[in-house]
Motif scaffolding. Structure first.
Motif, PDB file in Angstrom:
ATOM      1  N   ILE A 102       0.878  -1.169   0.000  1.00  0.00           N
ATOM      2  CA  ILE A 102       0.000   0.000   0.000  1.00  0.00           C
ATOM      3  C   ILE A 102       0.920   1.224   0.000  1.00  0.00           C
ATOM      4  O   ILE A 102       1.588   1.497   1.006  1.00  0.00           O
ATOM      5  N   PRO A 103       1.019   1.944  -1.145  1.00  0.00           N
ATOM      6  CA  PRO A 103       1.864   3.150  -1.149  1.00  0.00           C
ATOM      7  C   PRO A 103       1.217   4.187  -0.218  1.00  0.00           C
ATOM      8  O   PRO A 103       0.041   4.499  -0.363  1.00  0.00           O
ATOM      9  N   LEU A 104       2.003   4.667   0.740  1.00  0.00           N
ATOM     10  CA  LEU A 104       1.442   5.486   1.804  1.00  0.00           C
ATOM     11  C   LEU A 104       1.796   6.956   1.637  1.00  0.00           C
ATOM     12  O   LEU A 104       2.963   7.296   1.462  1.00  0.00           O
ATOM     13  N   LYS A 149      -6.831   0.339   6.710  1.00  0.00           N
ATOM     14  CA  LYS A 149      -7.823  -0.468   7.436  1.00  0.00           C
ATOM     15  C   LYS A 149      -7.093  -1.394   8.413  1.00  0.00           C
ATOM     16  O   LYS A 149      -6.957  -2.598   8.172  1.00  0.00           O
ATOM     17  N   LEU A 150      -6.623  -0.808   9.518  1.00  0.00           N
ATOM     18  CA  LEU A 150      -5.813  -1.564  10.478  1.00  0.00           C
ATOM     19  C   LEU A 150      -6.612  -2.704  11.111  1.00  0.00           C
ATOM     20  O   LEU A 150      -6.056  -3.747  11.453  1.00  0.00           O
ATOM     21  N   GLU A 151      -7.918  -2.505  11.221  1.00  0.00           N
ATOM     22  CA  GLU A 151      -8.767  -3.520  11.874  1.00  0.00           C
ATOM     23  C   GLU A 151      -8.863  -4.805  11.044  1.00  0.00           C
ATOM     24  O   GLU A 151      -9.287  -5.840  11.542  1.00  0.00           O
ATOM     25  N   ASP A 152      -8.450  -4.747   9.770  1.00  0.00           N
ATOM     26  CA  ASP A 152      -8.508  -5.959   8.922  1.00  0.00           C
ATOM     27  C   ASP A 152      -7.356  -6.928   9.225  1.00  0.00           C
ATOM     28  O   ASP A 152      -7.314  -8.013   8.670  1.00  0.00           O
ATOM     29  N   TYR A 153      -6.399  -6.503  10.056  1.00  0.00           N
ATOM     30  CA  TYR A 153      -5.203  -7.328  10.284  1.00  0.00           C
ATOM     31  C   TYR A 153      -5.143  -7.865  11.716  1.00  0.00           C
ATOM     32  O   TYR A 153      -5.579  -7.197  12.657  1.00  0.00           O
ATOM     33  N   ASP A 154      -4.556  -9.072  11.857  1.00  0.00           N
ATOM     34  CA  ASP A 154      -4.378  -9.664  13.189  1.00  0.00           C
ATOM     35  C   ASP A 154      -3.225  -9.001  13.932  1.00  0.00           C
ATOM     36  O   ASP A 154      -3.175  -9.017  15.153  1.00  0.00           O
ATOM     37  N   LEU A 155      -2.269  -8.469  13.183  1.00  0.00           N
ATOM     38  CA  LEU A 155      -1.100  -7.846  13.814  1.00  0.00           C
ATOM     39  C   LEU A 155      -0.626  -6.689  12.929  1.00  0.00           C
ATOM     40  O   LEU A 155      -0.481  -6.863  11.715  1.00  0.00           O
ATOM     41  N   LYS A 180      -3.568 -14.742  10.733  1.00  0.00           N
ATOM     42  CA  LYS A 180      -3.908 -14.924   9.314  1.00  0.00           C
ATOM     43  C   LYS A 180      -3.338 -13.782   8.466  1.00  0.00           C
ATOM     44  O   LYS A 180      -3.055 -13.953   7.291  1.00  0.00           O
ATOM     45  N   SER A 181      -3.226 -12.608   9.086  1.00  0.00           N
ATOM     46  CA  SER A 181      -2.771 -11.465   8.292  1.00  0.00           C
ATOM     47  C   SER A 181      -1.946 -10.502   9.137  1.00  0.00           C
ATOM     48  O   SER A 181      -2.259 -10.267  10.298  1.00  0.00           O
ATOM     49  N   VAL A 182      -0.896  -9.990   8.522  1.00  0.00           N
ATOM     50  CA  VAL A 182      -0.012  -9.042   9.212  1.00  0.00           C
ATOM     51  C   VAL A 182       0.208  -7.841   8.283  1.00  0.00           C
ATOM     52  O   VAL A 182       0.367  -8.014   7.070  1.00  0.00           O
ATOM     53  N   LEU A 183       0.183  -6.649   8.864  1.00  0.00           N
ATOM     54  CA  LEU A 183       0.526  -5.436   8.105  1.00  0.00           C
ATOM     55  C   LEU A 183       1.726  -4.793   8.779  1.00  0.00           C
ATOM     56  O   LEU A 183       1.759  -4.662   9.996  1.00  0.00           O
ATOM     57  N   TYR A 184       2.735  -4.410   7.980  1.00  0.00           N
ATOM     58  CA  TYR A 184       3.791  -3.574   8.560  1.00  0.00           C
ATOM     59  C   TYR A 184       3.853  -2.258   7.811  1.00  0.00           C
ATOM     60  O   TYR A 184       3.527  -2.192   6.615  1.00  0.00           O
ATOM     61  N   ILE A 185       4.207  -1.222   8.569  1.00  0.00           N
ATOM     62  CA  ILE A 185       4.115   0.141   8.023  1.00  0.00           C
ATOM     63  C   ILE A 185       5.475   0.826   8.198  1.00  0.00           C
ATOM     64  O   ILE A 185       5.948   0.984   9.326  1.00  0.00           O
ATOM     65  N   VAL A 186       6.091   1.173   7.086  1.00  0.00           N
ATOM     66  CA  VAL A 186       7.425   1.801   7.132  1.00  0.00           C
ATOM     67  C   VAL A 186       7.298   3.250   6.651  1.00  0.00           C
ATOM     68  O   VAL A 186       6.591   3.527   5.672  1.00  0.00           O
ATOM     69  N   GLY A 187       7.986   4.147   7.346  1.00  0.00           N
ATOM     70  CA  GLY A 187       7.915   5.564   6.984  1.00  0.00           C
ATOM     71  C   GLY A 187       8.726   5.890   5.728  1.00  0.00           C
ATOM     72  O   GLY A 187       9.517   5.066   5.258  1.00  0.00           O
TER      73      GLY A 187
END
Ligand code: SAM
Length: 233
Positions: A102-104, A149-155, A180-187
């Motif tokens: 996801i390009p942020l 949509k942070l709520e869509d991820y388990d972590l 089941k799903s992980v999101l990581y967010i890099v600046g």
């Protein structure tokens, strides 16, 4: 990489100029030689049946559902990076098997995305061919932090260079539930603004350090992706 239109009963007709050229002039395939094709979902093990001027016909011997995906879907939201840094990140995250980027759009991000989607799709296609993956990495629309949509991820994991104690290793050790799903967010290059970090914290994201060295954003994106793929495959 093929699509539904290429499949005709037990045959695959490759007629896209670049792919025909790749098969004939780079791989130099011969009649009866084994070739592997993927359509984003399945993998086809084939033999070369015909070599024409503008097409290559393959006969399908075996079909596999995706054998290479990780059990846990790992998505990466990356502050848009300048010039070829985003290209490099997309290429490497495709290779290691990240599900989606996801390009942020962030407060300190300076890079603009203009007509890059086609270029990025091509990078994914080439990287997928190279690593022999099956599912192409998805590139999402440019999104603002508040719209994730942070709520869509388990972590949800946020590497932040100003966090001194809580490490990614500690966080991963603590996980007891099956994820089941992980999101990581890099600046981006300039990092996150403190308000963005406060917002993410308040939404339940886990802020972690990757150590005392300040990594470039593309390095941090690839390193965290690699650790997570290794942990969850
Ligand atoms: N704010 C800093 C600056 O401009 O000097 C550095 C930002 S860093 C180049 C880009 C991104 O990589 C950060 O937003 C963070 O997500 C990640 N990052 C880099 N080094 C890190 C570290 N040691 N620990 C955690 N995250 C790191």
């Amino acid at each position: 990489i093929i699509s539904e239109e290429n499949i005709l009963e037990n045959k695959i007709i490759i007629d896209e100029k670049g792919d025909v050229n790749h098969l004939k002039n780079v791989f130099r395939v011969k009649i009866d030689e084994k070739v592997r094709a993927v359509d984003g979902e399945k993998e086809y093990l084939c033999r070369v049946a015909e070599l024409d001027k503008k097409s290559v016909t393959l006969v399908i011997d075996e079909i596999f559902e995706d054998r290479f995906s990780t059990k846990v879907k790992i998505d990466a939201a990356i502050g848009i990076l300048k010039n070829d840094k985003m290209d490099l990140t997309i290429q490497k995250l495709t290779e290691i098997g990240i599900n989606k980027i996801i390009p942020l759009s962030t407060k300190r991000g300076v890079a603009k995305v203009s007509e890059k989607k086609d270029k990025w799709d091509l990078i994914v296609r080439e990287a997928l061919k190279q690593c022999q993956g099956v599912k192409p990495l998805i590139i999402d629309e440019v999104t603002k932090i508040e719209k994730l949509k942070l709520e869509d991820y388990d972590l949800v994991i946020v590497p932040y260079e100003c966090e001194d104690e809580y490490t990614l290793k500690n966080l991963l050790r603590k996980q007891t539930k099956e994820l089941k799903s992980v999101l990581y967010i890099v600046g981006p290059e300039g990092g996150f603004d403190i308000e963005e970090i406060e917002y993410l914290k308040q939404k339940g994201a886990n802020i972690v350090t990757l150590g005392k060295r300040i990594l470039r954003a593309e390095t941090a994106s690839i390193v965290v992706g690699g650790v997570l793929i290794n942990e969850f495959q």
